[in-house]
Design a protein around this motif. Structure first.
Motif, PDB file in Angstrom:
ATOM      1  N   ALA A   1     -59.975  36.300  25.399  1.00  0.00           N
ATOM      2  CA  ALA A   1     -61.331  36.730  25.726  1.00  0.00           C
ATOM      3  C   ALA A   1     -61.374  38.181  26.179  1.00  0.00           C
ATOM      4  CB  ALA A   1     -61.910  35.827  26.816  1.00  0.00           C
ATOM      5  N   LEU A   2     -60.236  38.744  26.610  1.00  0.00           N
ATOM      6  CA  LEU A   2     -60.206  40.142  27.020  1.00  0.00           C
ATOM      7  C   LEU A   2     -60.211  41.097  25.830  1.00  0.00           C
ATOM      8  CD1 LEU A   2     -57.489  39.984  29.844  1.00  0.00           C
ATOM      9  CD2 LEU A   2     -59.971  40.065  30.136  1.00  0.00           C
ATOM     10  N   ASP A   3     -59.865  40.583  24.661  1.00  0.00           N
ATOM     11  CA  ASP A   3     -59.761  41.436  23.479  1.00  0.00           C
ATOM     12  C   ASP A   3     -61.089  41.445  22.749  1.00  0.00           C
ATOM     13  OD1 ASP A   3     -59.083  42.812  21.260  1.00  0.00           O
ATOM     14  OD2 ASP A   3     -57.358  41.593  20.707  1.00  0.00           O
ATOM     15  N   PRO A   4     -61.758  42.578  22.647  1.00  0.00           N
ATOM     16  CA  PRO A   4     -63.047  42.624  21.946  1.00  0.00           C
ATOM     17  C   PRO A   4     -62.951  42.160  20.496  1.00  0.00           C
ATOM     18  CG  PRO A   4     -62.684  44.643  23.170  1.00  0.00           C
ATOM     19  CD  PRO A   4     -61.391  43.875  23.214  1.00  0.00           C
ATOM     20  N   ALA A   5     -61.787  42.364  19.866  1.00  0.00           N
ATOM     21  CA  ALA A   5     -61.616  41.960  18.473  1.00  0.00           C
ATOM     22  C   ALA A   5     -61.644  40.456  18.320  1.00  0.00           C
ATOM     23  CB  ALA A   5     -60.303  42.520  17.927  1.00  0.00           C
TER      24      ALA A   5
ATOM     25  N   ASP B   1     -52.652  39.171  35.873  1.00  0.00           N
ATOM     26  CA  ASP B   1     -53.313  40.208  36.670  1.00  0.00           C
ATOM     27  C   ASP B   1     -53.170  41.579  36.029  1.00  0.00           C
ATOM     28  OD1 ASP B   1     -54.276  38.484  38.532  1.00  0.00           O
ATOM     29  OD2 ASP B   1     -52.910  39.053  40.145  1.00  0.00           O
ATOM     30  N   LEU B   2     -51.979  41.881  35.522  1.00  0.00           N
ATOM     31  CA  LEU B   2     -51.751  43.200  34.935  1.00  0.00           C
ATOM     32  C   LEU B   2     -52.631  43.423  33.704  1.00  0.00           C
ATOM     33  CD1 LEU B   2     -47.854  43.465  35.239  1.00  0.00           C
ATOM     34  CD2 LEU B   2     -49.549  44.840  36.453  1.00  0.00           C
ATOM     35  N   LEU B   3     -52.725  42.413  32.842  1.00  0.00           N
ATOM     36  CA  LEU B   3     -53.533  42.560  31.632  1.00  0.00           C
ATOM     37  C   LEU B   3     -55.023  42.639  31.954  1.00  0.00           C
ATOM     38  CD1 LEU B   3     -51.659  40.165  29.179  1.00  0.00           C
ATOM     39  CD2 LEU B   3     -51.713  42.665  29.140  1.00  0.00           C
ATOM     40  N   LYS B   4     -55.476  41.826  32.902  1.00  0.00           N
ATOM     41  CA  LYS B   4     -56.876  41.907  33.298  1.00  0.00           C
ATOM     42  C   LYS B   4     -57.201  43.270  33.900  1.00  0.00           C
ATOM     43  CE  LYS B   4     -57.422  36.940  34.210  1.00  0.00           C
ATOM     44  NZ  LYS B   4     -57.602  35.919  35.268  1.00  0.00           N
ATOM     45  N   ALA B   5     -56.277  43.781  34.728  1.00  0.00           N
ATOM     46  CA  ALA B   5     -56.501  45.089  35.333  1.00  0.00           C
ATOM     47  C   ALA B   5     -56.495  46.178  34.275  1.00  0.00           C
ATOM     48  CB  ALA B   5     -55.424  45.371  36.382  1.00  0.00           C
ATOM     49  N   ALA B   6     -55.587  46.079  33.305  1.00  0.00           N
ATOM     50  CA  ALA B   6     -55.506  47.096  32.261  1.00  0.00           C
ATOM     51  C   ALA B   6     -56.779  47.115  31.414  1.00  0.00           C
ATOM     52  CB  ALA B   6     -54.290  46.838  31.378  1.00  0.00           C
ATOM     53  N   ARG B   7     -57.290  45.945  31.074  1.00  0.00           N
ATOM     54  CA  ARG B   7     -58.506  45.890  30.265  1.00  0.00           C
ATOM     55  C   ARG B   7     -59.725  46.364  31.046  1.00  0.00           C
ATOM     56  NH1 ARG B   7     -54.983  45.345  27.235  1.00  0.00           N
ATOM     57  NH2 ARG B   7     -54.822  43.950  25.425  1.00  0.00           N
ATOM     58  N   ALA B   8     -59.686  46.162  32.360  1.00  0.00           N
ATOM     59  CA  ALA B   8     -60.832  46.575  33.182  1.00  0.00           C
ATOM     60  C   ALA B   8     -60.710  48.019  33.649  1.00  0.00           C
ATOM     61  CB  ALA B   8     -60.962  45.650  34.396  1.00  0.00           C
ATOM     62  N   GLY B   9     -59.562  48.650  33.374  1.00  0.00           N
ATOM     63  CA  GLY B   9     -59.365  50.033  33.788  1.00  0.00           C
ATOM     64  C   GLY B   9     -59.184  50.197  35.268  1.00  0.00           C
ATOM     65  N   ARG B  10     -58.553  49.195  35.902  1.00  0.00           N
ATOM     66  CA  ARG B  10     -58.344  49.262  37.347  1.00  0.00           C
ATOM     67  C   ARG B  10     -56.866  49.138  37.635  1.00  0.00           C
ATOM     68  NH1 ARG B  10     -62.378  45.172  37.107  1.00  0.00           N
ATOM     69  NH2 ARG B  10     -60.749  43.668  37.601  1.00  0.00           N
ATOM     70  N   ASP B  11     -56.485  49.484  38.890  1.00  0.00           N
ATOM     71  CA  ASP B  11     -55.122  49.204  39.317  1.00  0.00           C
ATOM     72  C   ASP B  11     -55.032  47.746  39.725  1.00  0.00           C
ATOM     73  OD1 ASP B  11     -55.229  49.007  42.486  1.00  0.00           O
ATOM     74  OD2 ASP B  11     -56.618  50.578  41.826  1.00  0.00           O
ATOM     75  N   THR B  12     -53.802  47.218  39.816  1.00  0.00           N
ATOM     76  CA  THR B  12     -53.627  45.787  40.075  1.00  0.00           C
ATOM     77  C   THR B  12     -54.130  45.366  41.443  1.00  0.00           C
ATOM     78  OG1 THR B  12     -51.385  46.217  40.864  1.00  0.00           O
ATOM     79  CG2 THR B  12     -51.627  45.634  38.552  1.00  0.00           C
ATOM     80  N   THR B  13     -54.139  46.276  42.404  1.00  0.00           N
ATOM     81  CA  THR B  13     -54.594  45.883  43.736  1.00  0.00           C
ATOM     82  C   THR B  13     -56.095  45.653  43.792  1.00  0.00           C
ATOM     83  OG1 THR B  13     -54.842  48.202  44.368  1.00  0.00           O
ATOM     84  CG2 THR B  13     -52.727  47.149  44.856  1.00  0.00           C
ATOM     85  N   SER B  14     -56.828  46.102  42.752  1.00  0.00           N
ATOM     86  CA  SER B  14     -58.279  45.938  42.762  1.00  0.00           C
ATOM     87  C   SER B  14     -58.731  44.721  41.972  1.00  0.00           C
ATOM     88  CB  SER B  14     -58.944  47.187  42.179  1.00  0.00           C
ATOM     89  OG  SER B  14     -58.634  47.315  40.803  1.00  0.00           O
TER      90      SER B  14
END
Length: 261
Positions: A256-260, A180-193
Motif C-alpha cells: 500500500a506504500l507503493d503508488p504503483a 518502520d524504516l520503509l514507512k518513514a522513507a515513504r513518508a519522508g521522515r526520520d524513523t524517530t518521527s
C-alpha cells in the motif's frame, strides 16, 4: 574619559531547580503513543518503570547512551548467568530481576532522549544493536542451559524449541524495524518521527503472549525444569503463530506504500 561599565547590582532571581516530580510530569507530557497492539506489560508496567528511571537519570546528568549501556550490562549479565550456572530457583530469580531491570532501562533511554530535546542517529543505532543482540542471545542461552543441565539425552529434540525461538525472535525484530524504516522513507521522515497509533487495553492484553516482559518472568520457573519447558514452548508457539499471521498483513501494508500498486 571613558567610564567603566556599571555592574548591575540588583539582586538576581534564584534559579529554582526542577523537582523530580516536575521532571516526571514533563516526561509524561512528552510521552509518545504506544505502538498499535503493543503488549500489556510493555505499555502499562515497563514504560512506567522506564519513566521513573529516565527522570532520575536526567537529574543525575546521564546521557541516553549511558542508560543504554546500563541496560545492556544488566541484560547480558542475565544471559551469561543463564548459560553458565546450573538452574535453580535462585538463579531463575536473579535472571528475571536482571532481565526486567535491563528492559526498564531499555525503555528509559528513549524517554531520557526526549527529555533532553531529542535523540541522535547514533543513539538510536546503539539501542537497536543492543536489542538485536538481546533478541537472539537470550534464546541461545536457553539452548545452552537446556543442553547442559535440563534436557535428558533421549529428549534432545526439545532443543529445537529454543533454536526455533531464536530464529523467530531475529526475524520478528528485523521485520518490525524494517516496517518502520520503509514507512518513514515513504513518508519522508526520520524513523524517530514514525508515531504509532495508540494501543487499546484489549489489544494490549491480546498481545500479552508475545510480550518480552512475559518471557522475562518465565525464568522464575528455572528451578522446575518440566514447568519451564512447557511454558517456554507455549510462548514459542505464540510468537511463531503471531509472526505467521502478521507477515501477510505487513506485506499488504508495504504494498500500500507503493503508488504503483
Amino acid at each position: 574619559m571613558p567610564t567603566e561599565p556599571r555592574v548591575d547590582e540588583r539582586p538576581r532571581a534564584a534559579t529554582v531547580p526542577e523537582t523530580y516530580q516536575e521532571t516526571l510530569r514533563r516526561l509524561r507530557a512528552a510521552q509518545k503513543p504506544a505502538g498499535r497492539g503493543a503488549p500489556a506489560y510493555s505499555v502499562y508496567v515497563n514504560r512506567r518503570l522506564g519513566r521513573f528511571i529516565a527522570a532520575a537519570a536526567y537529574r543525575a546528568g546521564l546521557t541516553p547512551n549511558q542508560v543504554t549501556a546500563i541496560s545492556a550490562t544488566l541484560t547480558f549479565a542475565a544471559v551469561l548467568l543463564l548459560a553458565l550456572v546450573p538452574p535453580t530457583f535462585w538463579l531463575g530469580l536473579a535472571v528475571t530481576v536482571l532481565l526486567a531491570a535491563g528492559y526498564a532501562f531499555d525503555s528509559a533511554d528513549g524517554q531520557l532522549a526526549r527529555l533532553r530535546g531529542g535523540g541522535s542517529a547514533a543513539g538510536e543505532w546503539l539501542d537497536h544493536v543492543v536489542d538485536a543482540i538481546k533478541s537472539s542471545t537470550l534464546h541461545a542461552a536457553v539452548l545452552i542451559t537446556a543442553y547442559r543441565f535440563l534436557v535428558p539425552t533421549d529428549q534432545r529434540t526439545w532443543l529445537l524449541v529454543p533454536l526455533g525461538f531464536m530464529a523467530v525472535a531475529a526475524v520478528s525484530f528485523s521485520v518490525f524495524l524494517l516496517n518502520d524504516l520503509l514507512k518513514a522513507a515513504r513518508a519522508g521522515r526520520d524513523t524517530t518521527s514514525v508515531i504509532r497509533t495508540g494501543s487499546t487495553p484489549l489489544r494490549s492484553l491480546a498481545g500479552a503472549p508475545t510480550d518480552y516482559g512475559v518471557l522475562v518472568f518465565v525464568f522464575l520457573l528455572l528451578g522446575a525444569p518440566a514447568a519451564f519447558a512447557v511454558v517456554y514452548t507455549l510462548l514459542f508457539a505464540a510468537h511463531l503463530g503471531y509472526l505467521l499471521l502478521a507477515l501477510p498483513k505487513w506485506f499488504r501494508d508495504m504494498r500500500a506504500l507503493d503508488p504503483a500498486a
